[in-house]
Scaffold this motif. Structure first.
Motif, mmCIF file in Angstrom:
data_model
loop_
_atom_site.group_PDB
_atom_site.id
_atom_site.type_symbol
_atom_site.label_atom_id
_atom_site.label_comp_id
_atom_site.label_asym_id
_atom_site.label_seq_id
_atom_site.Cartn_x
_atom_site.Cartn_y
_atom_site.Cartn_z
ATOM 1 N N LYS A 1 0.867 -1.182 0.000
ATOM 2 C CA LYS A 1 0.000 0.000 0.000
ATOM 3 C C LYS A 1 0.902 1.230 0.000
ATOM 4 O O LYS A 1 1.842 1.319 0.783
ATOM 5 C CB LYS A 1 -0.883 0.027 1.245
ATOM 6 C CG LYS A 1 -1.829 -1.136 1.365
ATOM 7 C CD LYS A 1 -3.082 -0.860 0.621
ATOM 8 C CE LYS A 1 -4.107 -1.956 0.936
ATOM 9 N NZ LYS A 1 -5.388 -1.661 0.369
ATOM 10 N N ILE A 2 0.612 2.154 -0.907
ATOM 11 C CA ILE A 2 1.402 3.370 -1.030
ATOM 12 C C ILE A 2 0.475 4.577 -0.955
ATOM 13 O O ILE A 2 -0.512 4.658 -1.695
ATOM 14 C CB ILE A 2 2.167 3.407 -2.376
ATOM 15 C CG1 ILE A 2 3.041 2.166 -2.545
ATOM 16 C CG2 ILE A 2 3.000 4.685 -2.481
ATOM 17 C CD1 ILE A 2 3.680 2.050 -3.921
ATOM 18 N N ASP A 3 0.800 5.510 -0.046
ATOM 19 C CA ASP A 3 0.108 6.791 -0.017
ATOM 20 C C ASP A 3 0.696 7.626 -1.146
ATOM 21 O O ASP A 3 1.921 7.798 -1.216
ATOM 22 C CB ASP A 3 0.329 7.503 1.315
ATOM 23 C CG ASP A 3 -0.341 6.783 2.479
ATOM 24 O OD1 ASP A 3 -1.485 6.340 2.309
ATOM 25 O OD2 ASP A 3 0.290 6.668 3.541
ATOM 26 N N LEU B 1 -5.599 2.086 -7.860
ATOM 27 C CA LEU B 1 -5.290 3.382 -7.275
ATOM 28 C C LEU B 1 -6.568 4.202 -7.157
ATOM 29 O O LEU B 1 -7.338 4.282 -8.111
ATOM 30 C CB LEU B 1 -4.262 4.102 -8.154
ATOM 31 C CG LEU B 1 -3.445 5.170 -7.460
ATOM 32 C CD1 LEU B 1 -2.085 5.295 -8.108
ATOM 33 C CD2 LEU B 1 -4.146 6.488 -7.488
ATOM 34 N N GLU B 2 -6.779 4.774 -5.989
ATOM 35 C CA GLU B 2 -7.954 5.605 -5.740
ATOM 36 C C GLU B 2 -7.523 7.056 -5.561
ATOM 37 O O GLU B 2 -6.617 7.339 -4.778
ATOM 38 C CB GLU B 2 -8.668 5.141 -4.483
ATOM 39 C CG GLU B 2 -9.163 3.707 -4.546
ATOM 40 C CD GLU B 2 -9.768 3.270 -3.235
ATOM 41 O OE1 GLU B 2 -10.690 3.974 -2.751
ATOM 42 O OE2 GLU B 2 -9.327 2.257 -2.696
ATOM 43 N N ILE C 1 -4.564 6.371 -2.309
ATOM 44 C CA ILE C 1 -3.852 5.152 -1.926
ATOM 45 C C ILE C 1 -3.757 4.214 -3.120
ATOM 46 O O ILE C 1 -4.751 3.932 -3.792
ATOM 47 C CB ILE C 1 -4.551 4.432 -0.762
ATOM 48 C CG1 ILE C 1 -4.538 5.321 0.479
ATOM 49 C CG2 ILE C 1 -3.886 3.088 -0.465
ATOM 50 C CD1 ILE C 1 -5.306 4.764 1.646
ATOM 51 N N THR D 1 -2.726 0.374 -4.276
ATOM 52 C CA THR D 1 -2.488 -1.002 -3.862
ATOM 53 C C THR D 1 -1.764 -1.665 -5.018
ATOM 54 O O THR D 1 -2.256 -1.662 -6.152
ATOM 55 C CB THR D 1 -3.813 -1.727 -3.563
ATOM 56 O OG1 THR D 1 -4.533 -0.986 -2.571
ATOM 57 C CG2 THR D 1 -3.551 -3.142 -3.057
ATOM 58 N N GLY E 1 5.318 9.414 -3.121
ATOM 59 C CA GLY E 1 4.737 8.218 -2.528
ATOM 60 C C GLY E 1 5.425 7.846 -1.235
ATOM 61 O O GLY E 1 6.619 8.095 -1.059
ATOM 62 N N THR E 2 4.640 7.257 -0.345
ATOM 63 C CA THR E 2 5.150 6.756 0.934
ATOM 64 C C THR E 2 4.572 5.368 1.156
ATOM 65 O O THR E 2 3.338 5.202 1.112
ATOM 66 C CB THR E 2 4.730 7.668 2.106
ATOM 67 O OG1 THR E 2 5.140 9.004 1.830
ATOM 68 C CG2 THR E 2 5.346 7.196 3.409
ATOM 69 N N GLN F 1 3.116 2.421 3.067
ATOM 70 C CA GLN F 1 2.438 2.250 4.347
ATOM 71 C C GLN F 1 3.069 1.075 5.086
ATOM 72 O O GLN F 1 3.369 0.046 4.479
ATOM 73 C CB GLN F 1 0.947 1.977 4.159
ATOM 74 C CG GLN F 1 0.174 3.147 3.643
ATOM 75 C CD GLN F 1 -1.316 2.846 3.570
ATOM 76 O OE1 GLN F 1 -1.778 1.745 3.849
ATOM 77 N NE2 GLN F 1 -2.084 3.837 3.160
#
Length: 69
Positions: free
Chosen positions: A5-7, A35-36, A41, A43, A65-66, A68
């Motif tokens: 998962k990436i913010d 991606l939403e 976020i 996935t 991006g970070t 999670q």
């Protein structure tokens, strides 16, 4: 393997989502991306994709991006 998962910061529209999705999908080992726009976020399903390569792919498209944890 569990998906990563990436913010994702910096997306403002559907075009941004498409660009970020394509960039992540092009990373070696990625098998799927969802991606939403809200809440920003991604996935990422993969088979051994490098996390730094995923973040670099986003930076190349001017997103941040970070991962999670």
């Amino acid at each position: 393997m569990q998906p990563i998962k990436i913010d994702v910061a910096g997306m403002t529209c559907c075009h941004c989502v498409k660009s970020a999705t394509e960039a992540l999908g092009a990373v070696l080992g990625v098998t799927g991306v969802e991606l939403e726009l809200e809440p920003g976020i991604a996935t990422v399903w993969h088979e051994g994709a490098d996390e730094e390569a995923l973040l670099q792919a986003l930076r190349d498209e001017d997103f941040e991006g970070t991962i999670q944890t």
